[in-house]
Scaffold this active site. Structure first.
Site, mmCIF file in Angstrom:
data_model
loop_
_atom_site.group_PDB
_atom_site.id
_atom_site.type_symbol
_atom_site.label_atom_id
_atom_site.label_comp_id
_atom_site.label_asym_id
_atom_site.label_seq_id
_atom_site.Cartn_x
_atom_site.Cartn_y
_atom_site.Cartn_z
ATOM 1 N N GLU A 78 0.641 -1.165 0.101
ATOM 2 C CA GLU A 78 -0.092 0.030 -0.079
ATOM 3 C C GLU A 78 0.809 1.197 -0.093
ATOM 4 O OE1 GLU A 78 -2.961 -0.183 -0.548
ATOM 5 O OE2 GLU A 78 -3.504 -2.309 0.059
ATOM 6 N N CYS A 141 -7.746 -1.978 8.247
ATOM 7 C CA CYS A 141 -6.363 -1.954 7.873
ATOM 8 C C CYS A 141 -5.895 -0.805 7.467
ATOM 9 C CB CYS A 141 -6.238 -2.896 6.469
ATOM 10 S SG CYS A 141 -6.690 -4.708 6.998
ATOM 11 N N HIS A 165 -1.270 -5.874 1.568
ATOM 12 C CA HIS A 165 -2.473 -6.568 1.689
ATOM 13 C C HIS A 165 -2.483 -8.010 0.719
ATOM 14 C CE1 HIS A 165 -5.629 -3.521 2.662
ATOM 15 N NE2 HIS A 165 -5.979 -4.517 3.424
HETATM 16 N N1 PCA Z 1 -8.245 -7.084 6.209
HETATM 17 C C1 PCA Z 1 -9.405 -6.045 6.641
HETATM 18 C C2 PCA Z 1 -9.137 -5.709 8.028
HETATM 19 C C3 PCA Z 1 -8.318 -6.940 8.500
HETATM 20 C C4 PCA Z 1 -7.732 -7.588 7.330
HETATM 21 O O1 PCA Z 1 -7.036 -8.521 7.373
HETATM 22 C C5 PCA Z 1 -8.834 -4.664 5.828
HETATM 23 O O2 PCA Z 1 -8.372 -4.744 4.578
HETATM 24 O O3 PCA Z 1 -9.164 -3.556 5.971
#
Ligand code: PCA
Length: 202
Positions: A78, A141, A165
């Protein structure tokens, strides 16, 4: 170099979270770096609080939070966290803030201070589909990425931080065959390659 890597508990009706499995499987040393880990609850306040507690305990030089992005087909590093909570589903405590700032009066966004391009290059070099993502969403997240960056900006500005992610695990898409997935070994190889780059960076 001390690197804190966090993962999340399952949420949204899932029984696992690839980031939790990944963090459990990480080697304790990658290159010159010692890897410390923590698993965070998927709640706005609790997730960030657990991350900050781990930071205070470990005093890391870099913080890499990892989470599940169901529907993505690559490991995505990200670029930015925005100062907005706008949860499309409730968190694991049933809270669902909509269109509210994470930090009242805080900066609109924090850019990741990880070496994004080099990390993606390292991941691809290891044979793992990877890309930069320009949105960490507006759920837990993004909340944790923003909150960690905000904390470090005040208390340890030399420390790097960012978020990665990863896709669903194959077992999570058995009932959603139109969704992409990535096996744990491949995701682990990608994250490890990214952490190797980070460990070698100044
Ligand atoms: N993904 C979520 C919250 C926890 C996770 O593993 C997100 O992308 O916000």
């Amino acid at each position: 170099m001390e690197i804190l890597v966090t993962g999340f508990e399952p949420f949204g009706g899932e029984t696992t979270n690839p980031s939790m499995e990944l963090v459990k499987a990480l080697e304790p040393q990658i290159g010159e770096a010692h890897i410390h880990t923590a698993i965070l609850p998927v709640t706005a306040s609790g997730g960030l609080q657990a991350a900050l507690q781990a930071i205070e305990k470990i005093g890391p030089d870099a913080v890499v939070c990892v989470g599940q992005a169901g529907g993505r087909c690559a490991v995505t590093v990200e670029r930015v966290a925005v100062n907005v909570d706008d949860f499309s589903i409730p968190d694991n405590e049933g809270q669902q803030p909509r269109n509210v700032p994470i930090v009242e009066g805080g900066p609109d966004a924090y850019l990741s201070t990880l070496p994004l391009e080099k990390m993606v290059e390292g991941m691809r070099g290891a044979g793992v589909p990877a890309a930069i993502s320009n949105s960490a969403g507006t759920y837990v997240c993004n909340h944790v990425m923003y909150g960690v960056a905000h904390y470090l900006a005040q208390y340890k500005p030399t420390a790097k931080s960012g978020f990665i992610h990863i896709p669903y695990l194959p077992q999570q898409v058995l009932d959603k065959p139109d969704k992409p997935s990535m096996g744990l070994e491949l995701a682990l190889r990608g994250i490890t390659a990214g952490l190797e780059v980070l460990a070698a960076s100044k």
